[in-house]
Design an enzyme around this catalytic site. Structure first.
Site, mmCIF file in Angstrom:
data_model
loop_
_atom_site.group_PDB
_atom_site.id
_atom_site.type_symbol
_atom_site.label_atom_id
_atom_site.label_comp_id
_atom_site.label_asym_id
_atom_site.label_seq_id
_atom_site.Cartn_x
_atom_site.Cartn_y
_atom_site.Cartn_z
ATOM 1 N N ARG A 1 -3.248 9.428 -9.722
ATOM 2 C CA ARG A 1 -4.446 9.761 -10.501
ATOM 3 C C ARG A 1 -5.660 10.139 -9.641
ATOM 4 N NH1 ARG A 1 -5.026 4.810 -14.341
ATOM 5 N NH2 ARG A 1 -3.405 3.937 -12.992
ATOM 6 N N LYS B 1 -31.269 19.978 19.348
ATOM 7 C CA LYS B 1 -29.877 19.670 19.698
ATOM 8 C C LYS B 1 -29.764 19.434 21.196
ATOM 9 C CE LYS B 1 -27.130 22.307 21.456
ATOM 10 N NZ LYS B 1 -26.260 23.396 21.963
ATOM 11 N N ASN C 1 -30.959 29.627 23.942
ATOM 12 C CA ASN C 1 -30.125 28.888 24.898
ATOM 13 C C ASN C 1 -28.741 29.492 25.072
ATOM 14 O OD1 ASN C 1 -29.567 28.138 22.226
ATOM 15 N ND2 ASN C 1 -28.667 26.202 22.864
ATOM 16 N N GLY D 1 -0.369 -7.304 -15.861
ATOM 17 C CA GLY D 1 0.595 -8.372 -16.095
ATOM 18 C C GLY D 1 -0.125 -9.613 -16.612
ATOM 19 N N ALA E 1 0.826 -1.219 0.000
ATOM 20 C CA ALA E 1 0.000 0.000 0.000
ATOM 21 C C ALA E 1 0.850 1.255 0.000
ATOM 22 C CB ALA E 1 -0.923 -0.010 1.216
ATOM 23 N N ALA E 2 2.037 1.178 -0.635
ATOM 24 C CA ALA E 2 2.944 2.334 -0.577
ATOM 25 C C ALA E 2 2.733 3.317 -1.720
ATOM 26 C CB ALA E 2 4.389 1.857 -0.565
ATOM 27 N N GLY E 3 1.959 2.903 -2.712
ATOM 28 C CA GLY E 3 1.815 3.728 -3.914
ATOM 29 C C GLY E 3 1.166 5.073 -3.626
ATOM 30 N N TYR F 1 -36.754 25.772 17.156
ATOM 31 C CA TYR F 1 -35.399 25.392 17.541
ATOM 32 C C TYR F 1 -35.414 25.040 19.024
ATOM 33 C CZ TYR F 1 -30.668 25.396 19.129
ATOM 34 O OH TYR F 1 -29.502 25.004 19.728
HETATM 35 C C1 UD1 Z 1 0.873 -4.979 -10.656
HETATM 36 C C2 UD1 Z 1 1.527 -6.230 -11.208
HETATM 37 C C3 UD1 Z 1 0.729 -6.716 -12.423
HETATM 38 C C4 UD1 Z 1 -0.720 -6.953 -12.029
HETATM 39 C C5 UD1 Z 1 -1.301 -5.704 -11.378
HETATM 40 C C6 UD1 Z 1 -2.675 -5.997 -10.850
HETATM 41 C C7 UD1 Z 1 3.916 -5.939 -10.791
HETATM 42 C C8 UD1 Z 1 5.231 -5.593 -11.376
HETATM 43 N N1 UD1 Z 1 2.883 -5.905 -11.622
HETATM 44 O O1 UD1 Z 1 0.970 -3.984 -11.638
HETATM 45 O O2 UD1 Z 1 1.286 -7.925 -12.908
HETATM 46 O O3 UD1 Z 1 -1.479 -7.303 -13.167
HETATM 47 O O4 UD1 Z 1 -0.479 -5.274 -10.296
HETATM 48 O O5 UD1 Z 1 -3.193 -4.883 -10.225
HETATM 49 O O6 UD1 Z 1 3.834 -6.274 -9.623
HETATM 50 N N2 UD1 Z 1 3.420 -0.719 -4.488
HETATM 51 C C9 UD1 Z 1 4.191 -0.501 -3.382
HETATM 52 N N3 UD1 Z 1 5.505 -0.148 -3.543
HETATM 53 C C10 UD1 Z 1 6.065 0.022 -4.766
HETATM 54 C C11 UD1 Z 1 5.253 -0.182 -5.904
HETATM 55 C C12 UD1 Z 1 3.938 -0.562 -5.734
HETATM 56 O O7 UD1 Z 1 3.740 -0.652 -2.253
HETATM 57 O O8 UD1 Z 1 7.259 0.352 -4.822
HETATM 58 C C13 UD1 Z 1 2.025 -1.114 -4.299
HETATM 59 C C14 UD1 Z 1 1.074 -0.060 -4.792
HETATM 60 O O9 UD1 Z 1 0.604 0.738 -3.717
HETATM 61 C C15 UD1 Z 1 -0.075 -0.858 -5.400
HETATM 62 C C16 UD1 Z 1 0.531 -2.192 -5.729
HETATM 63 O O10 UD1 Z 1 1.769 -2.258 -5.078
HETATM 64 O O11 UD1 Z 1 -1.114 -1.074 -4.488
HETATM 65 C C17 UD1 Z 1 0.674 -2.423 -7.219
HETATM 66 O O12 UD1 Z 1 1.607 -1.498 -7.713
HETATM 67 P P1 UD1 Z 1 1.492 -0.903 -9.169
HETATM 68 O O13 UD1 Z 1 2.718 -0.131 -9.451
HETATM 69 O O14 UD1 Z 1 0.202 -0.205 -9.335
HETATM 70 O O15 UD1 Z 1 1.516 -2.207 -10.053
HETATM 71 P P2 UD1 Z 1 0.740 -2.431 -11.372
HETATM 72 O O16 UD1 Z 1 1.444 -1.678 -12.450
HETATM 73 O O17 UD1 Z 1 -0.673 -2.167 -11.177
#
Ligand code: UD1
Ligand code: CA
Length: 459
Positions: A15, A348, A383, A139, A9-11, A363
């Site tokens: 967007r 209230k 009040n 992928g 969940a680091a992303g 009120y």
């Molecule tokens: C990834 C998969 C892809 C798959 C898709 C499904 C890889 C290389 N690809 O692609 O095969 O079809 O998910 O959704 O794994 N994240 C981190 N740290 C990072 C990068 C990502 O925590 O350094 C987390 C992001 O928050 C995200 C998840 O990993 O929740 C997926 O990362 P993202 O870069 O979106 O991968 P996709 O390109 O979607």
């Protein structure tokens, strides 16, 4: 088995165009990360690690007890994220389940199937896949003679691989010892210069390790990357909540227009009309009728109560009480059994006793009203004196005349009356009539004199 769950969940969620980290955006009253954790909950993992990056503190603060946050900085790809997450797991872990923090439609049963398959097939890795009508951007799962041999990202894929419809969901179970070894062997020699967790699969296949797979429904695998995605998954989650409630005996005229958050408690035998929002710690008891157009947060609506066209925040509506149309019940508003708060009424921090009524245009703040009392139209409690909030006490069987202003602190005794239009600033004794009103004067013949003057002036 000692199971560790790692949530990636680091992303940033670029967007979403939002200050808020992506996984903290909410769907049906729970943030995306919360949905991911709830999906994994029934697995009863021995440990749960959440890999966070962007606005790490906020995300870590949102974690439930028992989940550990670990910061990935910089973010070098999903393989790097898994390495960071795995580093935060205890050495006891023998099975590792990796899931994404932004895929809230996955069902617990699907994760259970991945773990079951992983165990029964004694696999080194088990991946979740789905057949997508349009897998663009994902992928692809590459198989030879039915066996998974690798995952190739769209941007690294050749034309033949791009034609593959089976996509990698990004949910994997791994043997912990094998994962530990393979994570150290990942290279970032791909189009993005990232460490891909997906490469683990190819490496294991080349090593001759056993790779199992579970195919799930496309509909569960929607990742949230934009507000459009968030709206889409919210709709599905909402529909699941409503379907469950209807199965359990809740009637909905139009479930597509009922917005109930996860965690709201609605009993069998409740009827819900369109445009109803029930949020937070809200409970609705049997026989209540809610809507059309009700927005209730952290409120309770008791047995047989009716609430229409109203807003409730931290309010408690008693059994058989009626609310609305157009009532605003604010925190601490408590309506007793068979009481009423009617049109254009705001209440209230007040108790309205059994069978008492505040029917129109009032009120009522910081007030206690006893039983069987009636508050006339357009009555208000003053009040707030600019410094403090003061209380108004209204006894049992009281009749407050229309357009009374009750200047708090003030009390009106049992069986008392106030005259219409009175400004009541002194306590009223039980059984008395309090009247505060200048005497009405009458000027006879006024209209006639006025008409004469107008004609003299030529008007
Ligand atoms: C990834 C998969 C892809 C798959 C898709 C499904 C890889 C290389 N690809 O692609 O095969 O079809 O998910 O959704 O794994 N994240 C981190 N740290 C990072 C990068 C990502 O925590 O350094 C987390 C992001 O928050 C995200 C998840 O990993 O929740 C997926 O990362 P993202 O870069 O979106 O991968 P996709 O390109 O979607
Ligand atoms: Ca993604």
């Amino acid at each position: 088995m000692h199971l560790a769950v790692i949530v990636l969940a680091a992303g940033k969620g670029t967007r979403m165009k939002s200050e808020l980290p992506k996984v903290l955006h909410r769907a049906c009253g729970r943030n995306l990360l919360g949905w991911a954790l709830a999906t994994a909950e029934p697995l009863k993992a021995d440990e749960t690690v959440v890999v966070v990056g962007h606005e790490a503190d906020d995300v870590v603060a949102s974690l439930p007890a028992g989940a550990v946050g670990v910061v990935q900085e910089p973010q070098l790809g999903t393989g790097d994220a898994a390495r960071v997450g795995f580093g935060a797991c205890t050495p006891d872990a023998d099975t590792v389940l990796v899931v994404l923090g932004d895929m809230p439609l996955l069902r617990p049963a699907t994760l259970e199937a991945v773990i079951d398959t992983h165990r029964t097939e004694r696999a080194a890795a088990t991946l979740l896949t789905a057949i997508f009508r349009d897998p663009t951007g994902y992928g692809r799962v590459v198989r030879e003679n039915g066996q998974v041999v690798g995952i190739v990202e769209e941007r690294d894929a050749d034309e033949e691989q791009r034609a593959i419809k089976e996509m990698n969901v990004s949910v994997y179970a791994f043997d912990a010892a094998i994962l530990s070894d393979v994570l150290g062997r990942l290279r970032s020699d791909n189009d993005q210069g990232e460490y891909y967790l997906t490469d683990v699969v190819g490496i294991l296949a080349a090593d001759g390790e056993r790779i199992a797979s579970v195919v799930t429904d496309e509909g569960e695998c929607i990742g949230v990357n934009s507000h459009a995605d968030l709206a889409l998954v919210s709709n599905v989650l909402r529909r699941r909540i409503n379907d469950r409630l209807m199965q359990d005996g809740v009637a909905m005229l139009d479930p597509d227009r009922v917005y109930i958050d996860v965690g709201v408690d609605v009993a069998a035998g409740v009827r819900i009309y369109p445009d109803v929002y029930l949020q937070g710690a809200t409970t609705i008891e049997a026989g209540a009728v809610v809507g059309p157009s009700v927005h209730a947060t952290d409120s309770s609506i008791a047995v047989g109560a009716t609430v229409r066209y109203s807003v409730l925040e931290g309010a408690a509506v008693g059994p058989g009480a009626t609310v609305g149309p157009y009532t605003y019940l604010r925190p601490g508003a408590e309506l007793g059994i068979n009481s009423k708060a009617g049109s254009f009424v705001e209440i209230k921090n007040s108790q309205v006793g059994p069978r008492s009524k505040v029917p129109h245009l009032s009120y009522i703040g910081d007030t206690t009203i006893g039983e069987d009392s009636n508050v006339g139209a357009a009555t208000i409690t003053a009040n707030y004196d600019g410094f403090e909030k003061n209380r108004t006490e209204i006894g049992d069987r009281v009749k407050i005349g229309s357009d009374t202003i009750l200047v708090a602190p003030v009390s009106v005794g049992d069986d008392a009356y106030t005259g219409a239009g009175s400004v009541i600033s002194h306590d009223v004794s039980p059984g008395a009539l309090a009247l505060e009103r200048s005497h009405q004067e009458e000027i006879p013949g006024y209209a006639e004199r006025r008409k004469r003057r107008a004609s003299e002036d030529g008007k």
